[in-house]
Design an enzyme around this catalytic site. Structure first.
Site, PDB file in Angstrom:
ATOM      1  N   GLY A 131      -3.601 -19.595  30.487  1.00 64.69           N
ATOM      2  CA  GLY A 131      -2.631 -20.375  30.560  1.00 64.69           C
ATOM      3  C   GLY A 131      -2.605 -21.715  29.924  1.00 64.69           C
ATOM      4  N   SER A 182       6.933 -24.462  -5.924  1.00 64.13           N
ATOM      5  CA  SER A 182       7.368 -23.249  -5.259  1.00 64.13           C
ATOM      6  C   SER A 182       9.060 -23.405  -5.385  1.00 64.13           C
ATOM      7  CB  SER A 182       6.986 -22.917  -3.780  1.00 64.13           C
ATOM      8  OG  SER A 182       5.904 -22.775  -3.697  1.00 64.13           O
ATOM      9  N   GLU A 183       9.602 -22.044  -5.616  1.00 58.65           N
ATOM     10  CA  GLU A 183      11.191 -21.687  -5.598  1.00 58.65           C
ATOM     11  C   GLU A 183      11.428 -20.666  -4.743  1.00 58.65           C
ATOM     12  OE1 GLU A 183      11.469 -23.589 -10.247  1.00 58.65           O
ATOM     13  OE2 GLU A 183      12.240 -21.495  -9.644  1.00 58.65           O
ATOM     14  N   PRO A 184      12.584 -20.485  -4.528  1.00 57.94           N
ATOM     15  CA  PRO A 184      12.917 -19.369  -3.546  1.00 57.94           C
ATOM     16  C   PRO A 184      12.603 -18.119  -3.995  1.00 57.94           C
ATOM     17  CG  PRO A 184      15.039 -20.983  -3.680  1.00 57.94           C
ATOM     18  CD  PRO A 184      13.732 -21.419  -4.630  1.00 57.94           C
ATOM     19  N   GLU A 219      -7.014 -29.263  -4.573  1.00 60.15           N
ATOM     20  CA  GLU A 219      -6.035 -28.630  -3.263  1.00 60.15           C
ATOM     21  C   GLU A 219      -6.880 -27.792  -2.760  1.00 60.15           C
ATOM     22  OE1 GLU A 219      -1.729 -26.485  -3.283  1.00 60.15           O
ATOM     23  OE2 GLU A 219      -3.135 -26.220  -4.868  1.00 60.15           O
ATOM     24  N   ARG A 220      -7.623 -26.882  -3.069  1.00 63.51           N
ATOM     25  CA  ARG A 220      -8.481 -25.873  -2.215  1.00 63.51           C
ATOM     26  C   ARG A 220      -9.321 -26.389  -1.381  1.00 63.51           C
ATOM     27  NH1 ARG A 220      -8.378 -21.374  -7.000  1.00 63.51           N
ATOM     28  NH2 ARG A 220      -6.308 -21.065  -6.827  1.00 63.51           N
ATOM     29  N   ALA A 239      10.013 -17.775  -6.516  1.00 65.57           N
ATOM     30  CA  ALA A 239       8.702 -17.988  -7.072  1.00 65.57           C
ATOM     31  C   ALA A 239       7.773 -18.762  -6.148  1.00 65.57           C
ATOM     32  CB  ALA A 239       8.861 -18.707  -8.394  1.00 65.57           C
ATOM     33  N   TRP A 298       9.808 -25.640   0.080  1.00 69.33           N
ATOM     34  CA  TRP A 298       8.455 -25.739   0.465  1.00 69.33           C
ATOM     35  C   TRP A 298       7.826 -26.879   0.211  1.00 69.33           C
ATOM     36  CZ3 TRP A 298       9.526 -23.153   4.708  1.00 69.33           C
ATOM     37  CH2 TRP A 298       9.919 -21.675   4.630  1.00 69.33           C
TER      38      TRP A 298
END
Length: 380
Positions: free
Chosen positions: A341, A127-129, A241-242, A131, A157
């Site tokens: 809570g 990943s890229e900013p 991966e998945r 993409a 990421w």
């Protein structure tokens, strides 16, 4: 739901569960191992698992591993996530190791696969900013130079880069043809000159990073597989991966369900356990049924991959990832609602499980991307 497991697999499940109860079974233990939840990986605990031979579960025997398949890997992942073992580095390590096993040189395999067995961590960076899901939009470049490549650009990421020995980097080395053409995978040491690793603060703590490459030199020997074929190689690893993400999140869903069930059995309001009220019973019944269905799906796809390890199962693996991650998020949200809570309080741990699951429908391909892949597999 009854599961038919061999004696060896039952032993693996029991041994892993016993280890987790012993080493990280209490909140106090986990707080010490994770700096009160800020760290997702404890290297000492990880190396204890390595010493037991578990981390090499899917590594070929010639590199010191057990040479087991997807079913065994999923069993191990489910038990460690159910047991809340802080070994987040294992996930990215398995994904990277599968790529090196398929496409790496003998030297790369020796370094990485034997390192996995010994308890070393590996990372993967795509990943890229600009993409994420659109992998064809990658712009981080590796320019040819004498004896290797110079890498320039930013990645983001990247899970576990801060604790990894190497990063399996996907960078652009050429243009032409389709937008996925000209991508190459590289084995980059995390201490390489010209590489800066900077953590990104998240609700999950320390887990992901920005990577900055400035004239970072990598030799020709760092190329993994064929230059220009990085996208094809990346697609070949999607089963791992998945399925890995599906197994991890199904383990968390099981844990959240059991913790919720224990709470509604004990918590009393209006003179009786709240689990005896129909609204609660129906919620428990629905969650139990969905978890059982997800388990059957995961087991079936894992068995299919073991039967044909060289075949891609894009539809089935995407279904498993989609179902298990969405279910885990749903179950932890339901658990928090049913616990009131106390579900929000850190003492009971449900909020930590929720934080762990909400990102699972994003990383490794969002739920929307998984649905798109499944739809395309039907010719749509």
């Amino acid at each position: 739901m009854p599961r038919v497991l061999s004696d060896e697999r039952r032993d693996l499940v029991k041994a892993t569960a016993d280890f987790c109860r012993r080493e990280c079974g209490t909140k106090d233990q986990r707080d010490k191992l994770t700096a009160h939840g800020r760290e997702q990986h404890n290297q000492k605990l990880y190396e204890k698992m390595a010493a037991l031979g578990w981390l090499g579960i899917a590594v070929p025997e010639e590199y010191g591993g057990a040479g087991q398949g997807m079913t065994d890997l999923c069993l191990f992942l489910q038990e460690t996530s159910y047991g809340l073992a802080p070994i987040s580095g294992f996930g990215t390590t398995v994904i990277a190791a599968a790529a090196y096993e398929k496409f790496g040189t003998e030297e790369q395999k020796r370094v990485v696969l034997q390192g996995v067995v010994d308890g070393r961590v590996e990372a993967v960076s795509m990943s890229e900013p600009g993409a994420g899901a659109d992998g064809g939009a990658l712009t981080c470049r590796a320019e040819r130079t004498d004896g290797g490549y110079r890498v320039n650009g930013q990645k983001t990421w990247c899970s576990n880069a801060h604790i990894a020995d190497h990063i399996l980097l996907i960078a652009r080395t050429g243009q032409g043809g389709s937008k996925h053409h000209g991508l190459t995978q590289f084995m980059v040491p995390t201490n390489a000159a010209g590489l800066q690793i900077r953590g990104i603060d998240t609700m999950g703590g320390k887990e992901v990073n920005d990577l900055y490459f400035t004239d970072c030199f990598v030799p020709d020997s760092a190329v993994v597989g064929e230059p220009g074929q990085g996208w094809t190689q990346l697609m070949a690893g999607l089963n791992v991966e998945r399925m890995m993400l599906a197994a991890l999140m199904l383990g968390v869903a099981h844990r959240a369900f059991d913790d919720t069930l224990a709470y509604v059995r004990e918590r009393e309001q209006f003179g009786r356990p709240i689990g005896s009220f129909q609204a609660m019973k129906h919620r428990i019944a629905d969650m139990a049924t969905e978890i059982a269905c997800a388990q059957l799906l995961l087991d079936d796809v894992a068995a299919a991959i073991d039967a044909e390890p060289g075949r891609l199962f894009p539809r089935e693996a995407s279904m498993a990832k989609l179902k298990c991650t969405e279910l885990a998020k749903h179950v932890t949200l339901e658990g928090m609602q049913m616990m009131g809570g106390y579900g929000y309080a850190t003492e009971y741990g449900m909020e930590a499980l929720l934080r762990q699951t909400v990102v699972s429908t994003v990383y490794g391909g969002t739920s929307e991307i998984q649905r798109d892949i499944i739809g395309k597999s039907y010719g749509l």
